[in-house]
Structure formats: structure tokens, C-alpha cells
Design a protein around this motif. Structure first.
Motif, PDB file in Angstrom:
ATOM      1  N   ALA A  23     -68.561 -10.383 -46.177  1.00  0.00           N
ATOM      2  CA  ALA A  23     -67.538 -11.726 -45.648  1.00  0.00           C
ATOM      3  C   ALA A  23     -66.166 -11.184 -45.235  1.00  0.00           C
ATOM      4  N   PRO A  24     -65.437 -10.519 -46.375  1.00  0.00           N
ATOM      5  CA  PRO A  24     -63.926 -10.076 -46.163  1.00  0.00           C
ATOM      6  C   PRO A  24     -63.933  -9.078 -44.807  1.00  0.00           C
ATOM      7  N   VAL A  25     -64.725  -8.119 -44.914  1.00  0.00           N
ATOM      8  CA  VAL A  25     -64.543  -7.349 -43.640  1.00  0.00           C
ATOM      9  C   VAL A  25     -65.151  -8.143 -42.319  1.00  0.00           C
ATOM     10  N   THR A  26     -66.126  -8.823 -42.615  1.00  0.00           N
ATOM     11  CA  THR A  26     -66.526  -9.449 -41.377  1.00  0.00           C
ATOM     12  C   THR A  26     -65.277 -10.330 -40.755  1.00  0.00           C
ATOM     13  N   ALA A  27     -64.559 -11.061 -41.612  1.00  0.00           N
ATOM     14  CA  ALA A  27     -63.707 -11.975 -41.073  1.00  0.00           C
ATOM     15  C   ALA A  27     -62.491 -11.302 -40.654  1.00  0.00           C
ATOM     16  N   GLU A  28     -62.221 -10.117 -41.292  1.00  0.00           N
ATOM     17  CA  GLU A  28     -61.027  -9.177 -40.779  1.00  0.00           C
ATOM     18  C   GLU A  28     -61.420  -8.617 -39.429  1.00  0.00           C
ATOM     19  N   ALA A  29     -62.546  -8.429 -39.256  1.00  0.00           N
ATOM     20  CA  ALA A  29     -62.958  -7.769 -37.861  1.00  0.00           C
ATOM     21  C   ALA A  29     -62.751  -8.808 -36.753  1.00  0.00           C
ATOM     22  N   VAL A  30     -63.165  -9.847 -37.104  1.00  0.00           N
ATOM     23  CA  VAL A  30     -63.186 -11.072 -36.343  1.00  0.00           C
ATOM     24  C   VAL A  30     -61.682 -11.454 -35.845  1.00  0.00           C
ATOM     25  N   VAL A  31     -60.982 -11.596 -36.737  1.00  0.00           N
ATOM     26  CA  VAL A  31     -59.450 -11.949 -36.499  1.00  0.00           C
ATOM     27  C   VAL A  31     -58.944 -10.627 -35.729  1.00  0.00           C
ATOM     28  N   ALA A  32     -59.479  -9.475 -36.076  1.00  0.00           N
ATOM     29  CA  ALA A  32     -58.964  -8.307 -35.259  1.00  0.00           C
ATOM     30  C   ALA A  32     -59.286  -8.418 -33.665  1.00  0.00           C
ATOM     31  N   LEU A  33     -60.594  -8.712 -33.678  1.00  0.00           N
ATOM     32  CA  LEU A  33     -61.057  -8.810 -32.344  1.00  0.00           C
ATOM     33  C   LEU A  33     -60.210 -10.073 -31.462  1.00  0.00           C
ATOM     34  N   LEU A  34     -60.155 -11.227 -32.065  1.00  0.00           N
ATOM     35  CA  LEU A  34     -59.375 -12.389 -31.694  1.00  0.00           C
ATOM     36  C   LEU A  34     -58.141 -11.779 -31.162  1.00  0.00           C
TER      37      LEU A  34
ATOM     38  N   GLY B 103     -82.995  -5.405 -37.223  1.00  0.00           N
ATOM     39  CA  GLY B 103     -83.999  -4.412 -37.269  1.00  0.00           C
ATOM     40  C   GLY B 103     -83.417  -3.180 -38.214  1.00  0.00           C
ATOM     41  N   ASP B 104     -82.243  -3.188 -38.340  1.00  0.00           N
ATOM     42  CA  ASP B 104     -81.603  -1.835 -39.061  1.00  0.00           C
ATOM     43  C   ASP B 104     -80.901  -2.317 -40.407  1.00  0.00           C
ATOM     44  N   ASN B 105     -80.991  -3.643 -40.690  1.00  0.00           N
ATOM     45  CA  ASN B 105     -80.282  -4.326 -41.921  1.00  0.00           C
ATOM     46  C   ASN B 105     -78.795  -4.451 -41.801  1.00  0.00           C
ATOM     47  N   LEU B 106     -78.336  -3.795 -40.511  1.00  0.00           N
ATOM     48  CA  LEU B 106     -76.787  -3.971 -40.383  1.00  0.00           C
ATOM     49  C   LEU B 106     -76.447  -5.236 -39.665  1.00  0.00           C
ATOM     50  N   PRO B 107     -75.507  -6.020 -39.849  1.00  0.00           N
ATOM     51  CA  PRO B 107     -75.183  -7.096 -39.312  1.00  0.00           C
ATOM     52  C   PRO B 107     -74.824  -6.759 -37.776  1.00  0.00           C
ATOM     53  N   LEU B 108     -74.712  -8.172 -36.754  1.00  0.00           N
ATOM     54  CA  LEU B 108     -74.276  -7.866 -35.573  1.00  0.00           C
ATOM     55  C   LEU B 108     -72.949  -8.459 -35.509  1.00  0.00           C
ATOM     56  N   LEU B 109     -71.992  -7.798 -35.235  1.00  0.00           N
ATOM     57  CA  LEU B 109     -70.687  -7.938 -35.476  1.00  0.00           C
ATOM     58  C   LEU B 109     -69.811  -7.392 -34.374  1.00  0.00           C
ATOM     59  N   GLY B 110     -69.319  -8.246 -33.320  1.00  0.00           N
ATOM     60  CA  GLY B 110     -68.274  -7.752 -32.307  1.00  0.00           C
ATOM     61  C   GLY B 110     -68.761  -8.553 -31.086  1.00  0.00           C
ATOM     62  N   TRP B 111     -67.938  -8.093 -30.028  1.00  0.00           N
ATOM     63  CA  TRP B 111     -68.163  -9.025 -28.663  1.00  0.00           C
ATOM     64  C   TRP B 111     -69.652  -8.891 -28.134  1.00  0.00           C
ATOM     65  N   LEU B 112     -70.250  -9.969 -28.077  1.00  0.00           N
ATOM     66  CA  LEU B 112     -71.412 -10.302 -27.072  1.00  0.00           C
ATOM     67  C   LEU B 112     -71.231 -10.203 -25.883  1.00  0.00           C
TER      68      LEU B 112
ATOM     69  N   ILE C  45     -70.034 -16.818 -43.956  1.00  0.00           N
ATOM     70  CA  ILE C  45     -69.526 -15.721 -42.717  1.00  0.00           C
ATOM     71  C   ILE C  45     -68.486 -16.863 -41.900  1.00  0.00           C
ATOM     72  N   GLY C  46     -69.228 -17.921 -41.505  1.00  0.00           N
ATOM     73  CA  GLY C  46     -68.366 -19.109 -40.720  1.00  0.00           C
ATOM     74  C   GLY C  46     -67.198 -19.352 -41.333  1.00  0.00           C
ATOM     75  N   LEU C  47     -67.442 -19.799 -42.536  1.00  0.00           N
ATOM     76  CA  LEU C  47     -66.089 -20.286 -43.407  1.00  0.00           C
ATOM     77  C   LEU C  47     -65.233 -19.202 -43.706  1.00  0.00           C
ATOM     78  N   SER C  48     -65.534 -17.980 -43.921  1.00  0.00           N
ATOM     79  CA  SER C  48     -64.621 -16.994 -44.119  1.00  0.00           C
ATOM     80  C   SER C  48     -63.853 -16.782 -42.692  1.00  0.00           C
ATOM     81  N   VAL C  49     -64.607 -16.562 -41.587  1.00  0.00           N
ATOM     82  CA  VAL C  49     -64.052 -16.416 -40.323  1.00  0.00           C
ATOM     83  C   VAL C  49     -63.098 -17.647 -39.974  1.00  0.00           C
ATOM     84  N   ALA C  50     -63.603 -18.745 -40.371  1.00  0.00           N
ATOM     85  CA  ALA C  50     -62.679 -20.018 -40.013  1.00  0.00           C
ATOM     86  C   ALA C  50     -61.456 -19.948 -40.699  1.00  0.00           C
TER      87      ALA C  50
END
Lengths: 376, 376
Positions: free
Chosen positions: B337-348, B310-319, B14-19
Motif C-alpha cells: 500500500a505505501p509504495v503503491t500510493a506513493e507511485a500513484v501520487v507521483a503519476l498524478l 500471472g507473475d504475482n506482481l501488481p499492475l501499477l501504472g498508466w493503463l 489500496i484504494g483508501l491508501s491512494v485516496a
């Protein structure tokens, strides 16, 4: 005759023991090995168990093993002193256990056989065995106690042997020997002159000298190294071995909660890959004896090549003038190291080696009428 | 808003894909990890299997996984191009197989459930399955074909992600993060200033930010890495997974005869020791599916810690402003990894992330009325 410069080909338990004792006796010693202490000796369980492993028809091996076991306590004391580190010897003795009725019959046969040889062992039922070793599982129904059969931590002993050999003046050449002749050990691109060469190259010995060709074959063995986790029952204090549903397994405790489980046995050439089936069988058999190992950590799975001979006795003696064989120790390298080293040092000085070594004379293997290969 | 300097805490998939994706999008990126690509991502099987792993009640995870799987082929192409090395993606699809009648019922339930969601899969009997994959054993009686569920060689992909991130300008700081605050990532004895910090530290994420405390727990998993020996049947071309007598096992082929067998599942804290019982169970279950693995080499046994929620979904978004969570991917780090990286880049960049990511908003976990922890 006293040999001046001795080149020992092979840095396993046999080569290192010979090097240490020969250097100690005043010889100039060079050990040749591309990676000392990394072969079968690195993999070994380290059992010193001639009685528990006795087999009808192998009385000479039992006598040789017993003679060497007798030497182990002094050998270990001297080793620890010379090396300035522990020898790895454990004094706790051995239990041979069985699970089913066929195993029990095998134990009875072993006990009867040993009694006929004047070596009596004590029989125990499952309850008595669990009183001695509480970690034994409920499947264990019968057993023999062999308190004189010991064990040594192979890697601790190898480190000590290397240190002791070095302290006694032995030198190490990191190279692979290609051939051994009287007066010379041929390396990849050079040669070492010597007065006597000692071939102690384990399963690879057969390639080094024409008289050893075909006399030694690799017998692959896989082992597992486990460690008790804090949540698990501690390992036994004694070595526990047994026929488990007819299959041989041994569990050798190490200090700090370590436990070595061995060993498979295949004849598949120079193959040291660990197989899934081998690991599966070792775990299954060991769990019958010690169910608690399910909670142990699997630290390592590794395979080595025992140097097998046709009659399971080593090849130990003059091969030709200037060349001594000290190889073919099969499953018994650690057990036979003291008597082997003593015999080689005697040969180097022109003295007579211990009586029990006679049966291991390499002449028996290299005479053509005795070329058959048996293996239990 | 476009973030200038982004610090990514965690160098797993995840970290490498986001980076990589953030650096590619023009951000200045620093990855903080004491040992990149060495944690759970190094251990992972690499299945990209949202359909085969679908579970009633986890429709949001299925949607998120399907959205990410849809992105994988492009993601892999771009990765291979940017890294100048293979991505590790394998296009061969997945079979879900079962052994006993209870397993068959489980497969029927999965097929019915997927049909209700409009995702139909093909059912096969044992003979049809063995026609597709001749190495499947006779115990395999039924199965489902899921050609769209893929797999990736985790270690090949990690190497490519690292190379691609570096090529895109990301820098690596070899250090352990102790805490993450808006504008700052605290290290052992220094701190990194940043505009945005991304927490992608897997099972260790819970220690880094108070809003993640208790929301992520380590779920230990053991796997075996095997390799077909020349004497053995080759591994299947597809990923094969199944309930085997009710227990989940998967076998993911790698190039060059490799096969990953996984995975056990325990909740025992931060423990990455491989246990004897875990290895035993993996071998037993895998042998039911592929009996030929007995002849495979056991190359590695290794354990990792999945970051469970708790629900098997990741924690993905602004904390909080300046801190993004991209963690808690549990068994699905490679898949997501792909959707997570895309989401983080969108948030950024102040853009809206993909619709399916909404369900993974970390707000759901940090509200106190939603603190229960379930795990199938």
C-alpha cells in the motif's frame, strides 16, 4: 382450580410450547424473556430421538421421551395450523452408526438393551447403510435403523411456536426475570403479578427460585451449521448419529441442503464461546461419517447451555403453590416439549398430567437426601 | 500535469491508501465502492513480510515489497496522525518455522536464497524458538528469525485509512463501478466525470477495463480469527508462519489476545463461502505450530478474493491516458500500500514513481505475447 394469569419465565422451546398450549387452553399468558428463542433452543440440533439415545439406568427418561415423541406428529400439525407456517418436523427417521469395533460393541449393547425393553431396532452392515444413505463414508461399518426417531428444524419450530403463541393471545415482555415467588415474577426494576408462574428458563433456572438452586447446571454444547455446496454430495435424508471412535456425534439434515453437526459437551459454567478444539473435534468426527462435508460451507459455529440435572430427567411439576417448574430438559428440550406443555396445562387446570411425567416431579431433586449430581 | 479530480474505484487498502495520499497531495478525490473496507482487505492477515515470503524467480516482487516495507513505519506514523487513531502496525517481527525434515529443507533453501541476495536471516533450533515464543509446540523443530518483517492489524488500518482519507477531503460514493474509461467512471445508472480514474478494485478489476480483462483472477483465501481465552496460553508476540508438512500457514497476533490464522488458497472463481475442509486444514496446521489454540475462541471464519496476476506482481501504472491501474496485489495489498500510493501520487503529478515500481508496469501484462498465467 383454573389459573387465570400465567407468567412463563423463559422463551425457549419449553417456555414457548407452554405459553402456546396454555393460551390455547384459555389462560391469560405472559412470556418473560430478554431475547426469546435465542438461547440453547436456538443452538439445538432438534433430534427427537429417545430410542437412539436410550441409556441403561435411564428407563424413566426413555419412557418420558417416547411418550413425548408419540405426541410430536399431532403437536406439529396443530402448531403449523395455529402458526400458519411450517413446524419444521422431518419424518425421515434416524440411523445410529459406528466406525470401529468398540463403536460396534456399543451399538450391539444398545440393540440388546432396547430388545430387552421390547423396542427392537434393525441392525445393518456398512453396505446396507450406504444403500440407504449414499453419502455415508467407507469408515462406517455398522449401524442401527430407528425409523421412529425423528428430528425437527429447531429454528423453524421456534418461529412457529412464537407465532402460534402470539396468535393464541400470549403476550411477550422483553425483560430478564430475577426471581420467582408465588404470585409474582420479579424483573430488573418491576414485578409481574400472576396466579401461576412457570419457570422455563433453562440453564438459568437455578437462580430464580431457592428450591431450584443447585439443582440445574449449565452443560455447554457447541454445534456447526453446514450447507451442501453445489459441488458436494447432498446430505443424508435421515438423521445420522453415532459413536465415532467412542465419541458421540450427530448430523441432522435440514431442508435446502443444511446439516447441523453436534455436539460437544463441557461443564464450564456460563460460557458460550465456541472453541477451536470443539470445532476441530466436531469436523473430525463428522467427516468419519460423511466425508463429503469437507466441501460443505461452514455457515455458523455456535454454543449453547443445556440445563442439566442430576439424573438427566427434567424438573416438571409444582415447586410450591403458584409456581411450576418446567426446566432441566438437558439435551431433550425439543423432544420433551409436547409432553411438558401438556403436563403444565393439566397442572394449571387441576388435572393429572400424563403418567410418564411423575418421574420428573421436582420434589425428587429438592429433597436434601438426593442431592448428588451424576452425569453420563 | 497535475490531475484535478481523481476518482478511485475501490475502497480496500489500496484504494483508501491512494485516496488518502492523493487528497493529502491536494487532489480532489472521490472513492467509489458499494461497501468500502469490506472485501479482501477486511479478510487479510496483514503480514508485511516480503523477506519471509521471498521466492526464487520473484526478485522484483521482493524488491518492490522491501521498498514498501521500508516506507511502512513513516506511512503508519502519518496515518495515525492524520486519522487521529492507531494505524495497527506491530513492530514485533516474524518467525518462519518448520515441522518436518522437508519443511526444514524449505527453510534452509529460503535462508540460502536470501543470503545470496545479501539478506541474511538467523537460523534457530526448536529450543531457541520456544525461548523466543513459549507458546510454540514441540513439533516445531527449526526456524528463521526475520525481525524486519512486520504485521498490521488490517481492520484497524482500514478504519484509520478511511478516517484519514475523509479528513484529507476525500469523498465516498456508495456505488458499484461498471466500467472505467478515460475521463469517466460508469456506475449502475449514472457516471462520474474525472480527470484521472484509478482502478483499485482488487479481484473485480478485470471487469472494469478491456486492458485488464483476463489479467486478474480471483484467488480465494479463507482465514480464522481466534482469541485467547483466559484459560489458554497467550498468543505469540511475533508473527509465526511456516511450512507445516509442506503446507503454508501463518499466525498473526493482534492486540487483546487476537490471532489470525491463514490462509487457504483456491482458484474457484468468485466464491467467498468458507468451507469445512478449509477450516479443518487451517486448524490442523495452526495446532502443529501452536497447540494451545485448541483452547482459543473461534471468533470468525471468513473468506476473501485476492487479485492474482500471472507473475504475482501488481499492475501499477498508466493503463491509458486518464486511467491508472493500481490492482493485482494478490497476497500483498497491505505490504504494497505505501509504495503503491506513493507511485500513484507521483503519476498524478507527472513525477517518476519509485524505481522498484517499474517491474509492475501494466504494459507487461497487456501485451499479447505475455499472456501466460503462472501461479506458485
Amino acid at each position: 382450580m383454573t389459573a387465570e394469569h400465567v407468567v412463563v419465565v423463559g422463551g425457549g422451546v419449553i417456555g414457548l410450547s407452554v405459553a402456546w398450549c396454555a393460551a390455547r387452553a384459555g389462560h391469560r399468558v405472559t412470556v418473560v424473556d430478554p431475547a426469546p428463542a435465542s438461547g440453547a433452543s436456538h443452538v439445538a440440533g432438534g433430534m427427537l430421538a429417545p430410542v437412539a439415545e436410550a441409556w441403561p439406568g435411564e428407563e424413566e427418561l426413555l419412557e418420558l421421551g417416547a411418550a413425548s415423541l408419540h405426541r410430536w406428529p399431532d403437536f406439529a400439525d396443530r402448531l403449523a395450523r395455529d402458526a400458519g407456517m411450517p413446524s419444521g418436523l422431518r419424518p425421515e427417521g434416524t440411523l445410529v452408526v459406528g466406525v470401529d469395533s468398540a463403536d460396534r460393541t456399543e451399538l450391539d449393547n444398545l440393540a440388546d438393551y432396547l430388545a430387552r425393553l421390547g423396542r427392537s431396532v434393525t441392525r445393518h452392515n456398512g453396505r446396507e447403510l450406504r444403500r440407504m444413505e449414499p453419502s455415508l463414508g467407507p469408515s462406517v461399518r455398522a449401524g442401527l435403523s430407528v425409523p421412529g426417531d425423528l428430528a425437527v428444524d429447531n429454528r423453524v419450530a421456534l418461529a412457529a411456536l412464537r407465532a402460534a403463541a402470539t396468535a393464541a393471545g400470549a403476550e411477550f415482555v422483553t425483560a430478564r426475570a430475577r426471581a420467582v415467588r408465588a404470585g409474582e415474577v420479579e424483573l430488573e426494576d418491576s414485578a409481574l403479578r400472576c396466579d401461576v408462574a412457570v419457570i422455563a428458563a433453562g440453564a438459568r433456572s437455578g437462580d430464580l427460585h431457592p428450591l431450584l438452586s443447585g439443582a440445574i447446571r449449565p452443560v455447554k454444547g457447541e454445534i456447526l451449521r453446514l450447507r451442501a455446496r453445489t459441488t458436494a454430495l447432498p446430505p443424508p435424508t435421515r438423521t445420522v448419529r453415532g459413536p465415532v471412535h467412542g465419541r458421540q456425534v450427530y448430523l441432522v439434515p435440514r431442508d435446502d441442503g443444511g446439516l447441523v453437526v453436534g455436539a460437544t459437551q463441557y461443564e464450564v459454567g456460563f460460557d458460550t464461546e465456541v472453541t477451536v478444539g470443539g470445532v476441530r473435534d466436531l469436523i473430525a468426527d463428522a467427516e468419519q461419517v460423511l466425508p463429503g462435508i469437507a466441501e460443505y460451507a461452514l455457515v455458523e459455529a455456535i454454543a449453547g447451555l443445556r440445563p442439566g440435572t442430576g439424573d438427566n430427567l427434567p424438573l416438571l411439576g409444582w415447586l410450591e403453590p403458584g409456581v411450576i417448574a418446567a426446566t432441566g430438559h438437558h439435551r431433550n428440550g425439543f423432544l420433551l416439549a409436547p409432553v411438558t406443555a401438556e403436563a403444565v396445562v393439566a397442572l394449571l387446570s387441576g388435572r393429572t398430567p400424563p403418567e410418564e411425567v411423575k418421574a420428573a416431579d421436582p420434589g425428587r431433586r429438592i429433597s436434601p437426601e438426593n442431592g448428588g449430581q451424576q452425569c453420563r
